[in-house]
Design an enzyme around this catalytic site. Structure first.
Site, PDB file in Angstrom:
ATOM      1  N   ASP A   8      51.753  59.913  54.840  1.00 15.56           N
ATOM      2  CA  ASP A   8      50.590  59.049  54.684  1.00 15.56           C
ATOM      3  C   ASP A   8      50.232  58.566  56.093  1.00 15.56           C
ATOM      4  O   ASP A   8      51.067  58.627  57.006  1.00 15.56           O
ATOM      5  CB  ASP A   8      50.945  57.884  53.767  1.00 15.56           C
ATOM      6  CG  ASP A   8      49.838  56.857  53.666  1.00 15.56           C
ATOM      7  OD1 ASP A   8      48.676  57.243  53.461  1.00 15.56           O
ATOM      8  OD2 ASP A   8      50.140  55.662  53.833  1.00 15.56           O
ATOM      9  N   ASP A  10      48.042  55.316  57.389  1.00 12.01           N
ATOM     10  CA  ASP A  10      48.211  53.877  57.629  1.00 12.01           C
ATOM     11  C   ASP A  10      49.473  53.361  56.939  1.00 12.01           C
ATOM     12  O   ASP A  10      49.641  53.531  55.728  1.00 12.01           O
ATOM     13  CB  ASP A  10      47.007  53.100  57.092  1.00 12.01           C
ATOM     14  CG  ASP A  10      45.710  53.502  57.763  1.00 12.01           C
ATOM     15  OD1 ASP A  10      45.186  52.706  58.538  1.00 12.01           O
ATOM     16  OD2 ASP A  10      45.233  54.632  57.507  1.00 12.01           O
TER      17      ASP A  10
END
Length: 222
Positions: A8, A10
């Site tokens: 992922d 952020d």
């Protein structure tokens, strides 16, 4: 067996909260409001601009003024999206190790391409990243497995031999739905009230530095 790794963006690969907070504090100052406690906003980062605006301005998406706040936030972020953003401690050496091992790595994010692509460029990661899948590139975003499967296809790897690492339940759900082992990044932007123990991830880490030993073990497996 390990052939690749997906992150992922952020809260897992990059610590982007500094840029978000700088923008939010500037927006509040421009409106004659006092600074907001960062600890009120940080857990909302994984919920995107909607979550952060709601937390920072005590407003709901259906209330008057929300759209103006969000537009202002996104325009400011697009103009200055990498002033304070840095890889989480332990990420840079991990990426170096993956490159040395010739293990492709990619990013699957719910951040739009207009922000994700220039951010990866600014951080010097775009050319090293083997796949970057954003929600505007698929019909269904996380927690649906489509973006994860798209990234695996782009890297020409089997999902079961890859790993998806993320700091939100939807990351783990997307990885599991794609048939992948998953790692919960507990150092990220965990939403208040979430219990990662209930996410059913294959593994969890409290620091990005803890990822390599687990990945090394999977690399040895046949």
């Amino acid at each position: 067996m390990l052939t690749s790794v997906l992150f992922d963006l952020d809260g897992t690969l990059l610590d982007t909260a500094g840029d978000f907070m700088a923008i939010i504090q500037a927006m509040r100052a421009d409106r004659g409001l006092c600074a907001v406690d960062p600890e009120r906003v940080r857990p909302a980062v994984s919920n995107g601009s909607v979550g952060m605006i709601c937390a920072a301005f005590d407003i709901r998406p259906d209330q008057p003024g929300f759209d103006e706040l969000r537009d202002d936030f996104l325009n400011r972020y697009e103009a200055d999206l990498a002033l304070f953003t840095r890889p989480f401690p332990g990420i840079s050496p991990l990426l170096d190790w993956l490159d040395d091992q010739q293990l492709p790595w990619g990013v699957v994010t719910n951040k739009l391409s207009r922000f994700s692509m220039p951010l990866m460029e600014e951080m010097g990661l775009a050319r090293r990243c083997s796949a970057l899948v954003c929600p505007d590139q698929v019909t269904m975003s996380k927690p649906h497995p489509e973006p994860v499967l798209k990234a695996c296809s782009a890297m020409r790897v089997e999902p079961k031999h890859s790993v998806f690492i993320g700091d939100h339940l939807r990351d783990i759900q997307a990885g599991r739905a794609a048939g992948m082992p998953t790692v919960a990044a507990l150092y990220g932007y965990l939403p208040i009230g979430d219990d990662p123990a209930l996410w059913e991830a294959s593994h969890s880490v409290t620091s990005a530095a803890d990822l390599r030993p687990w990945l090394e073990q999977r690399l040895k497996e046949k």
